[in-house]
Design a protein around this motif. Structure first.
Motif, short mmCIF file in Angstrom:
data_model
loop_
_atom_site.label_atom_id
_atom_site.label_comp_id
_atom_site.label_asym_id
_atom_site.label_seq_id
_atom_site.Cartn_x
_atom_site.Cartn_y
_atom_site.Cartn_z
N GLU A 195 0.83 -1.19 0.00
CA GLU A 195 0.00 0.00 0.00
C GLU A 195 0.87 1.25 0.00
N LYS A 196 0.43 2.25 -0.73
CA LYS A 196 1.11 3.54 -0.75
C LYS A 196 0.15 4.60 -0.23
N PHE A 197 0.58 5.31 0.81
CA PHE A 197 -0.22 6.37 1.40
C PHE A 197 0.35 7.72 1.02
N GLY A 198 -0.53 8.70 0.92
CA GLY A 198 -0.10 10.04 0.53
C GLY A 198 -0.34 11.04 1.64
N VAL A 199 -0.69 12.24 1.22
CA VAL A 199 -0.93 13.34 2.14
C VAL A 199 -2.03 12.96 3.13
N ASP A 200 -1.82 13.32 4.39
CA ASP A 200 -2.78 13.03 5.46
C ASP A 200 -3.06 11.55 5.60
N ASP A 201 -2.09 10.72 5.23
CA ASP A 201 -2.20 9.26 5.38
C ASP A 201 -3.39 8.66 4.63
#
Length: 80
Positions: free
Chosen positions: A8-14
């Motif tokens: 999984e890849k998380f971005g801004v603000d998880d």
């Protein structure tokens, strides 16, 4: 229900940006780095380290940045 292992890849603000399902043959190499249940699924959520990135990168279609702290290996139940 089926359990799948994934990156999984998380971005801004998880917020989850993307995920990639891992094939069953990747479980044996992962066992040295994460906890794997007898059923072959990853227990808990593990940050992707350089060692894990080498194992899972062939199934992820973008470069994994282990310095970003936004990449994880885990499992989830999905509807078949």
């Amino acid at each position: 229900m089926v359990v799948v292992n994934m990156v999984e890849k998380f971005g801004v603000d998880d917020v989850l940006e993307r995920s990639w399902e891992l094939p069953s043959e990747v479980i044996e190499p992962l066992r040295a780095h994460v906890e794997v249940a007898p059923g072959g699924w990853v227990v808990n959520v593990w940050p992707v380290t350089a060692q894990l990135a080498v194992i899972v990168q062939p199934w992820v279609d973008e470069p994994i940045d282990v310095e970003a702290d936004s990449w994880f290996v885990s499992s989830a139940r999905v509807t078949a």
